[in-house]
Design a protein around this motif. Structure first.
Motif, PDB file in Angstrom:
ATOM      1  N   ASN A   1     -13.139   6.078  -0.365  1.00 47.75           N
ATOM      2  CA  ASN A   1     -12.581   5.071   0.543  1.00 47.75           C
ATOM      3  C   ASN A   1     -11.993   5.687   1.814  1.00 47.75           C
TER       4      ASN A   1
ATOM      5  N   GLN B   1       0.825  -1.211   0.000  1.00 48.70           N
ATOM      6  CA  GLN B   1       0.000   0.000   0.000  1.00 48.70           C
ATOM      7  C   GLN B   1       0.864   1.268   0.000  1.00 48.70           C
TER       8      GLN B   1
ATOM      9  N   LEU C   1      -8.966   1.133  14.388  1.00 45.56           N
ATOM     10  CA  LEU C   1      -7.758   1.414  15.179  1.00 45.56           C
ATOM     11  C   LEU C   1      -7.984   2.714  15.942  1.00 45.56           C
TER      12      LEU C   1
ATOM     13  N   VAL D   1      -7.728  -7.696   8.215  1.00 41.54           N
ATOM     14  CA  VAL D   1      -7.577  -6.401   7.527  1.00 41.54           C
ATOM     15  C   VAL D   1      -6.772  -6.580   6.229  1.00 41.54           C
TER      16      VAL D   1
ATOM     17  N   ARG E   1     -11.654   3.158   4.767  1.00 43.49           N
ATOM     18  CA  ARG E   1     -12.858   2.508   5.287  1.00 43.49           C
ATOM     19  C   ARG E   1     -12.683   1.010   5.484  1.00 43.49           C
ATOM     20  N   ASP E   2     -11.591   0.433   4.959  1.00 43.70           N
ATOM     21  CA  ASP E   2     -11.393  -1.000   5.153  1.00 43.70           C
ATOM     22  C   ASP E   2     -10.519  -1.311   6.367  1.00 43.70           C
ATOM     23  N   GLY E   3     -10.259  -0.308   7.194  1.00 44.78           N
ATOM     24  CA  GLY E   3      -9.522  -0.574   8.429  1.00 44.78           C
ATOM     25  C   GLY E   3      -8.030  -0.322   8.329  1.00 44.78           C
ATOM     26  N   SER E   4      -7.520  -0.057   7.122  1.00 48.75           N
ATOM     27  CA  SER E   4      -6.111   0.306   6.970  1.00 48.75           C
ATOM     28  C   SER E   4      -5.940   1.790   7.236  1.00 48.75           C
ATOM     29  N   THR E   5      -4.865   2.134   7.924  1.00 52.03           N
ATOM     30  CA  THR E   5      -4.523   3.533   8.133  1.00 52.03           C
ATOM     31  C   THR E   5      -3.171   3.793   7.500  1.00 52.03           C
ATOM     32  N   LEU E   6      -3.072   4.851   6.724  1.00 56.04           N
ATOM     33  CA  LEU E   6      -1.800   5.240   6.131  1.00 56.04           C
ATOM     34  C   LEU E   6      -1.304   6.484   6.851  1.00 56.04           C
TER      35      LEU E   6
ATOM     36  N   GLU F   1      -5.331   7.085  -3.584  1.00 57.36           N
ATOM     37  CA  GLU F   1      -6.515   6.543  -2.919  1.00 57.36           C
ATOM     38  C   GLU F   1      -7.746   7.244  -3.465  1.00 57.36           C
ATOM     39  N   ARG F   2      -8.848   6.520  -3.505  1.00 57.26           N
ATOM     40  CA  ARG F   2     -10.098   7.138  -3.959  1.00 57.26           C
ATOM     41  C   ARG F   2     -10.817   7.757  -2.774  1.00 57.26           C
TER      42      ARG F   2
ATOM     43  N   LEU G   1      -0.819   1.209   9.098  1.00 55.22           N
ATOM     44  CA  LEU G   1      -1.198   0.792  10.443  1.00 55.22           C
ATOM     45  C   LEU G   1      -2.581   0.146  10.394  1.00 55.22           C
ATOM     46  N   SER G   2      -2.861  -0.715  11.344  1.00 58.96           N
ATOM     47  CA  SER G   2      -4.221  -1.230  11.532  1.00 58.96           C
ATOM     48  C   SER G   2      -4.277  -1.953  12.861  1.00 58.96           C
ATOM     49  N   ILE G   3      -5.483  -2.351  13.253  1.00 60.82           N
ATOM     50  CA  ILE G   3      -5.589  -3.227  14.408  1.00 60.82           C
ATOM     51  C   ILE G   3      -4.855  -4.526  14.093  1.00 60.82           C
TER      52      ILE G   3
ATOM     53  N   GLU H   1      -9.894  -2.136  -5.181  1.00 62.47           N
ATOM     54  CA  GLU H   1     -10.893  -1.386  -4.404  1.00 62.47           C
ATOM     55  C   GLU H   1     -10.633  -1.572  -2.922  1.00 62.47           C
ATOM     56  N   ARG H   2     -11.340  -0.782  -2.126  1.00 59.62           N
ATOM     57  CA  ARG H   2     -11.393  -1.002  -0.676  1.00 59.62           C
ATOM     58  C   ARG H   2     -12.864  -1.052  -0.297  1.00 59.62           C
ATOM     59  N   SER H   3     -13.230  -1.995   0.546  1.00 58.18           N
ATOM     60  CA  SER H   3     -14.620  -2.078   0.991  1.00 58.18           C
ATOM     61  C   SER H   3     -14.710  -1.718   2.461  1.00 58.18           C
ATOM     62  N   ALA H   4     -15.870  -1.228   2.863  1.00 57.95           N
ATOM     63  CA  ALA H   4     -16.080  -0.898   4.279  1.00 57.95           C
ATOM     64  C   ALA H   4     -15.887  -2.157   5.112  1.00 57.95           C
ATOM     65  N   SER H   5     -15.331  -1.976   6.284  1.00 54.88           N
ATOM     66  CA  SER H   5     -15.086  -3.102   7.180  1.00 54.88           C
ATOM     67  C   SER H   5     -15.909  -2.918   8.437  1.00 54.88           C
TER      68      SER H   5
ATOM     69  N   GLN I   1     -12.095   7.329   5.271  1.00 57.40           N
ATOM     70  CA  GLN I   1     -13.032   7.467   6.381  1.00 57.40           C
ATOM     71  C   GLN I   1     -12.698   8.709   7.197  1.00 57.40           C
TER      72      GLN I   1
ATOM     73  N   GLN J   1      -8.691  -8.803   3.695  1.00 51.66           N
ATOM     74  CA  GLN J   1      -9.756  -8.092   2.960  1.00 51.66           C
ATOM     75  C   GLN J   1      -9.171  -7.196   1.877  1.00 51.66           C
ATOM     76  N   TYR J   2      -8.068  -6.528   2.196  1.00 51.09           N
ATOM     77  CA  TYR J   2      -7.440  -5.674   1.181  1.00 51.09           C
ATOM     78  C   TYR J   2      -7.062  -6.494  -0.056  1.00 51.09           C
TER      79      TYR J   2
END
Lengths: 385, 385
Positions: free
Chosen positions: B165, A156, A285, A266, B251-256, B161-162, A259-261, A276-280, B167, A269-270
């Motif tokens: 996506n 990413q 985090l 996570v 929105r998929d739980g990843s943080t950049l 990023e779009r 970063l993430s939990i 794309e990215r989908s809501a989780s 959050q 799903q990516y």
């Protein structure tokens, strides 16, 4: 509709993958599953996801599965050929390669050869067969998306950047259960203690690899092939909170991080939704709850395997294959109660000392080196018993 | 060869920009400089960088500059029109807009109108004139690259990023010099104490804004315009180490996240070289030396101005203009020893209470609201003296 096949569906990554597919909803379907011998769990998965093809490890497992399922709509195959047939199934849009260890190499190659997108969770495939997978992917056009949290993070961060601007890609390691254990006590640690990973819930093999930090050593080699980075541009930082999964230092002084939990769903799903990215619906985090993120250099004495992994990373050729084989054998012996925790490093060191580096650019060469190294590993393990 | 003009060349961002241009070498040239009244420093800059045009604040300054420089090759202009002429200079490839406060708005608009790339360091321009700058940039094709470390970080993380996506975009704040001060003691803090920022070396105005956290409030409004994000998608975290500058939660739980050493030359260089990155000879970020990165929620009681900034962010229209004007007036009064530290918030609160929200979509409207609010601010300041 994205049609997904999961190789290693009853393992830790496999079950998490199916959990995510269930959460993602109707636009994702499971079309193939390859399992080992966990017939009960595979039956549940087949009832829930209705794949078109499943594979089990042995002919006997396949027969028992057929008997118990009675489902006429599923094609049931078995063995290495069965797993490869599932991997090559012509309706696949995405193959999740999650069979642990070198056993996963053949079906991963099979999937890559078809040109399908491959979500790679089997790091050993890249470690022992990186050159092979890279050339097969180049030939077929297959895209390989990493599933490991660290590599997903790198993927990413690197997506935004040109490779010549990357100074260093850093994988974080939790440090495992013995990060703060006095050095003298580590060698007496039991299997249960080594399996008690402080952050991640994972399979047994990878939990031990995390305690020895070999996991991170293998990931360095995997990253080298996934991202075509020089060994000197790859590093490790201990980060006990496992919130930052990886960092990319750019040559202009900016560092990008992901970063993430601490939940492998996570990055799974990516890999499934990419690009794309989908809501989780997993918990978000919350950094103010984590409060503090710590970073430490790797202590060489605490994690002697890292020096072997660095050597394999830099030397390449057959050395990563030998490293992986010796590690798989030693970890299995430790998990089986045959050797102590400190013997893992001792066995691997002795095995690598006796290894003569050679080319490893074909599957046959890789498998031969793997077999030969396992034989020598067994000899060293016996001496420690 | 990239031809760079710096508006506000003798200020903190301006001098750092010229330092970076010097380090970047021959592919970068300085073509225009707009300064205030610091003739000595401007002379040094002109001798070193040989621009084609310079501007000073007054006719007298311009005359003195001409006399002292004696350089026949430089066109010397002055006043608001002079700064705008420098901003519109037709050889500009990149204009660094670094004139602090609302004074920077006109020349920033002038640069954006030419369609040139603008490296924006003057956050007040975006706060009071975000709608104007956005529509001018859309019309001229000008790209606006943020120079603030937090926005530069967001810019880098948001790349590729779009928007749907995203959050949440989170700006970090050091918390300023009073982050750990007992609440009851803050109101007695002196100018010198408020200027003693623990992490960043900055100008006086922005140092006070950092102590009150208004800096971050203004940055929220700036981010809203720079990245076209909804108010609810913008947040702040206190991060005393100032190593992580911003985070983007997908929105998929990843943080950049984007990190660097605490040196504004890092984001300045990025803005100058964008879309490329050049090697930097500044010290690298060493996380294992920083050791621990901490994150805290914002305490509303400690930073009362954040509530006003949030209100301005959400209401929009004239309210950000009034907020900025009241803040500039109150901070100036504090720096001049006319009011106490706690009076800054009291004055701003009283001024905003008396503000009637209206449209602010033209430069004339913005300047009128600014003038009117400064007048009312002065009345409230007098009551506190």
């Amino acid at each position: 509709m994205k049609k997904i096949t999961v190789l290693g569906s009853t393992g830790s990554i496999g079950t998490n993958t199916l959990d995510i597919v269930g959460r993602l909803g109707e636009e994702y379907a499971v079309i193939g599953l390859a399992a080992g011998s966990n017939i009960g769990l595979l039956l549940e998965q087949v009832r829930k996801f209705r794949p078109k093809i499943v594979s089990l490890r042995t002919k006997g497992d396949a027969a028992r599965f057929k008997e118990e399922s009675g489902d006429p709509g599923v094609r049931v195959v078995f063995g290495a050929e069965g797993a490869e047939e599932v991997a090559r199934f012509d309706e696949n849009d995405l193959v999740v390669a999650a069979i642990t260890g070198i056993e996963g190499l053949r079906p991963t190659i099979a999937a890559v050869e078809t040109g399908v997108r491959v979500a790679l969770a089997n790091k050993e495939s890249m470690v022992v067969g990186g050159a092979i997978l890279r050339s097969k992917a180049a030939a077929s056009g297959a895209e390989i998306i990493p599933v490991d949290s660290e590599h997903s993070g790198l993927f990413q961060c690197l997506a935004k950047e040109r490779k010549e601007n990357v100074q260093k890609a850093v994988l974080t390691a939790s440090g495992g259960p013995f990060f703060r254990t006095p050095l003298a006590e580590i060698k007496r640690k039991t299997v249960a203690e080594a399996l008690a990973h402080p952050r991640w819930k994972m399979g047994r093999k990878v939990s031990i690899d995390s305690a020895t930090l070999m996991n991170k050593g293998l990931e360095l080699i995997e990253a080298r092939w996934l991202f075509d980075l020089e060994p000197a541009a790859l590093g490790i930082l201990i980060h006990p909170q496992s919130v930052v999964h990886s960092l990319v230092e750019m040559r202009d002084g900016s560092t990008l991080a992901q970063l993430s939990i601490t939940d492998m769903r996570v990055p799974i799903q990516y890999a499934l939704t990419y690009p794309e990215r989908s809501a989780s619906d997993l918990p978000a985090l919350e950094l103010s709850r984590v409060r503090s993120l710590e970073f430490f250099e790797v202590e060489r004495e605490r994690y002697p395997l890292i020096a072997y992994a660095r050597q394999a990373l830099e030397t390449g050729k057959s050395l990563p294959v030998a490293l992986n084989a010796a590690n798989e054998a030693a970890v299995e012996a430790f998990l089986g109660g045959r050797i102590g925790f400190a013997d893992i490093a001792a066995v691997i060191g002795a095995v690598l000392d006796g290894h003569r580096v050679c080319e490893a650019e074909t599957l046959e060469a890789v498998l031969a080196i793997d077999r030969e190294t396992r034989g020598r590993s067994e000899n060293h393990i016996k001496k420690k018993e």
